[in-house]
Design an enzyme around this catalytic site. Sequence first.
Site, PDB file in Angstrom:
ATOM      1  N   ASP A 476       0.834  -1.200   0.000  1.00 49.39           N
ATOM      2  CA  ASP A 476       0.000   0.000   0.000  1.00 49.39           C
ATOM      3  C   ASP A 476       0.873   1.256   0.000  1.00 49.39           C
ATOM      4  O   ASP A 476       2.068   1.204   0.319  1.00 49.39           O
ATOM      5  CB  ASP A 476      -0.891  -0.039   1.252  1.00 49.39           C
ATOM      6  CG  ASP A 476      -2.202   0.704   1.064  1.00 49.39           C
ATOM      7  OD1 ASP A 476      -2.322   1.478   0.106  1.00 49.39           O
ATOM      8  OD2 ASP A 476      -3.111   0.514   1.904  1.00 49.39           O
ATOM      9  N   ASP A 546     -10.487   2.318  -3.628  1.00 49.79           N
ATOM     10  CA  ASP A 546     -11.025   2.168  -2.271  1.00 49.79           C
ATOM     11  C   ASP A 546     -12.536   2.256  -2.276  1.00 49.79           C
ATOM     12  O   ASP A 546     -13.171   2.063  -1.242  1.00 49.79           O
ATOM     13  CB  ASP A 546     -10.461   3.260  -1.355  1.00 49.79           C
ATOM     14  CG  ASP A 546      -9.169   2.815  -0.690  1.00 49.79           C
ATOM     15  OD1 ASP A 546      -8.778   1.649  -0.878  1.00 49.79           O
ATOM     16  OD2 ASP A 546      -8.551   3.639   0.014  1.00 49.79           O
TER      17      ASP A 546
HETATM   18  C1  DGJ Z   1      -5.790   1.958   1.798  1.00 53.39           C
HETATM   19  C2  DGJ Z   1      -6.163   0.733   1.019  1.00 53.39           C
HETATM   20  O1  DGJ Z   1      -6.573   1.048  -0.257  1.00 53.39           O
HETATM   21  C3  DGJ Z   1      -7.242  -0.026   1.796  1.00 53.39           C
HETATM   22  O2  DGJ Z   1      -7.680  -1.117   1.054  1.00 53.39           O
HETATM   23  C4  DGJ Z   1      -6.653  -0.444   3.106  1.00 53.39           C
HETATM   24  O3  DGJ Z   1      -5.615  -1.349   2.902  1.00 53.39           O
HETATM   25  C5  DGJ Z   1      -6.174   0.766   3.875  1.00 53.39           C
HETATM   26  N1  DGJ Z   1      -5.287   1.578   3.093  1.00 53.39           N
HETATM   27  C6  DGJ Z   1      -5.484   0.360   5.142  1.00 53.39           C
HETATM   28  O4  DGJ Z   1      -4.942   1.417   5.806  1.00 53.39           O
END
Ligand code: DGJ
Length: 724
Positions: A476, A546
Amino acid sequence: MPIKFDEKTHYFHLSNQQMSYVIGIEKECYLTHRYWGKALPSYAGSNQLQFIDRGFATNPFPEERTFSLNTLPLETSTQGNGDHRIANYQIRSQDGHDVTDFRYDSYSISESKSAIPGLPSLHATADVTTLEIILKDAVQQLEMRLIYTLFENYPIITRRAVYINLSETTVALENAGSMSIDLAESQFDLITLDGSHTNEANITRQPIRSGIHRIESTRGTSSPQHQPFVALTAPYTSEFQGEVFAFHFVYSGNFIAQVELEQYGTTRVQLGIHPDHFEWQLKSNDTFYTPEVVLNYSNQGLNGMSQTFHQLYQEHLVPTNWAQKERPILLNTWEANYFELSEQELINQAHKAAEVGIELFVLDDGWFGERHSDDSSLGDWFVNQNKLPNGIHGLAKEVHRLDMQFGLWFEPEMLSKQSQLFQEHPEWALQVPNYPLTEGRQQLVLDLSRTDVQDYLILILTNYLQTGDIDYIKWDMNRHLTEVGSSFFATNQQKEIGHRYVLGLYRILDVLIKKFPDCLFENCSSGGGRFDPGMMYYMPQTWTSDNSDALCRSVIQYGYSYLYPPIMMGAHVSTTPNHQVGRNTPLETRGWLAMSGNLGYELDLQSLSKEDIQEVQQQIAFYQAHRHLFQFGKFYRLQAPDTYFASGWLFMNDEEAIAIYFNGLSRPALPTNYLKMHYLEAEAIYEDIHTNQQYSGAELNQAGVLIPRVKEDFHTHVFHWKKI
Ligand code: DGJ
């Protein structure tokens, strides 16, 4: 030979069955763009260049007033000597001047494609030919190499530039673009993919007008705001027909993509690292390699463009061992748990996951340091014993015992101010002396330009991966870069840090994927914030957005499908009301949307009713039975999202076809809508798996199928045929 040089006419003709690209040499020194489009059997220069004595034009050969660099269709811009259109490079000499004069020197052709030192690029071991053209500036002893690779079986050429300093002194690269091209037309639509966090890849289409159109990122990553991609199409081009000239940048940092419709009706297109916040000290005998641009020509509309990108990226971009490998159906803990984790609860969830058929259990954020919310602990990559008393090993063992793979979330490039790592190494954050550190999500960015930081991250990840506990990593990256400076480098190198950061990231990824080729890496930057070909070179799939709402996802996945095949897009069934938008959509629709990417689930399975659990089981069983179609079949867009958010697409392979139509919002005055398949084999017979009715492919393609009226929002219609 797919690339020919005609000694008499001085034309380079790059051609395969589908496409031709022609470069000329004017006055034995300037490289001109002569043709790009549908394949030509040969090229003799029928579209002669126009030479007119035009007002304000300057002339490199004073007596030839019709010859001006400002009107020549060039393969690279020139600097300070007459080409006043947008520039793809700029070099400052040691005495402070901004003039160069690169002239044609020589060329070489080879039947291979070499990797670019430190950078990702398309890989190919056969069926490629590379042309390297050397241009020289005799005054400053500089060299520019323009490198073109033609793919034999695709309407694809990759382009990049290399800048070499053969002099004794250092020069400053103020702009180091990868490519420039002057197309001899002006009637184009410009297509870009634009958006924001949770709203990625919206298709923008606009006619080009006089002046400069530009998309860019100065955020340190390619960004969710703009995909590093532009396409020019004929105004009549649709999904199904017409010409497309597409450009996609294999890079994950700051970029600029520009299109200039200039005074005499030609169109210049350029792509490269963004020159703002950039400068590179090119020392004596140093070489600067620019990232590569993929040029894709289609005369079969936007679906034609996408077919090429999809196959090309599967075969020649992602790590070879993942190209044909099926992807597991995963359960991700994020939306079910956020930061509240306990071993027992996770084990309960894992049991439920195994029961419905999940194949990969992914523990997302919250498992390390004192990470109870997003304000701390990034950098402290040791397990929180209160949450997981038996460590990652204990949980992974249980997950493996349940016959699932185990995956773990990291955000390696970051550190929280509240972390042990920051206490120990405050100098490891990107920073500029005397200025405060700007936080984003209460976190700072590690200085990946430093080799010690790179080595540290390689060590941390290696330690986890070599235990054998981890089959998958979600990588991430949740904020953009500020105070992009590094105490590790000299004052005059501070504007190198943005690019050095990206090179550092690539080095880390390169080492890790070579050491652990069987670990599946999923790329993520708050979803699609760094969904670009540079990252896909290392990681074969991306968490697309997201935003997991089915309706929004139909638009986002539709947009991304211009460039990436469904197998590269992580897509999860999440709960309702949806956490991002509060919408309720049927589980069935959420299922079809997620199956249109890499199927996953991101909700608390324990909270589902018995009926819903059964439905999830059926979805998983169906996807497993047809995984080959969804992950490796051909994907075509049939109807773009309309004002009611209705859209449709088709998956097909040699055995079957599935068309999925998302009905969007229900409406009373529903027009009659026949969804035409366009791409089924016209001669073949397709049997509806529910009714056993048989149809010719031609009928389904041309007459289509009726979309029945349903008085319900967000309904999905699915048509499934077996090929007889
Ligand atoms: C952003 C990601 O896109 C989410 O899926 C998740 O992993 C969060 N970060 C966790 O902090």
